[in-house]
Design an enzyme around this catalytic site. Sequence first.
Site: not given
Ligand code: 13P
Length: 259
Positions: A15-17, A101, A103, A172, A178, A217, A238-239
């Site tokens: 997920n590149w957000k 998600h 967020e 998640e 994050g 993470s 994510g990251g």
């Molecule tokens: P991180 O891997 O940066 O913790 O993010 C997880 C995430 O929200 C994937 O959708």
Amino acid sequence: MRGAADGRPLLVAGNWKMFTRAATAAELAGAVASAADAAPGADVAVFPPFPYLSGVAAALRGSRVALGAQCCHDRAEGAHTGEVSAEMAADVGCRMVLCGHSERRQAGESDEAVGLRVRAALRAGLVPVLCVGETLAERESGAADRVLERQLLSGTHGLAADEVRRVDVAYEPVWAIGTGRTATPETAVAAHRTIRAALVRTFGDAGAFPRILYGGSVKPSNAEELMRSEGVQGVLVGGASLDAASFRAIILAGAAARS
Ligand code: 13P
């Protein structure tokens, strides 16, 4: 419990957000495509920002990597300024879409809205990845299982058995996103069990089909252990998915975990 999802390859999804630019997105997609070729045992998907979907689709053409959108509206079209429909995402090459998600939930998306988006995704022929997860306060007060069940049942409300088979779920925990604080395999296994039990209780045999991914993470150092854990059928990253070398290592871990 071993179900239909266990017979399928693990899914490693990035997920590149709200990151990348057109050029870096295309470059990253190329790197992901070659990593996927090196790991035929794992399914791979990326979820770039909307403006880059077409460019990434072009960069992925002929590859094993599935393209996904990070969200979709519940209507196919209409006067909804700033929104993007599941049909539009499918039209530019998406096969999947994230729904709910955390967020987006934190920005006001309700359980009910998430359920409508899951239905919209299915209507457009996309695989919805229904994201569920508890906050730290919910975990500490003992409400985690209740929250997961509520988000799961409202996200899949009204689906027929043949529809629920086409859904994937991502667990998640909000406190792990994050933060560098990954859930232990034991915590992930217990949450995945809760999710699977709710699916089977609600949908019978069809509830064994959705893959349940872990997200929060995930990095090269913990990916394989997580993916070897009972009931973990992939990861949503994510990251670490923004770094080509890290994401490649996680993809390879996904293939290794099933070998
Ligand atoms: P991180 O891997 O940066 O913790 O993010 C997880 C995430 O929200 C994937 O959708």
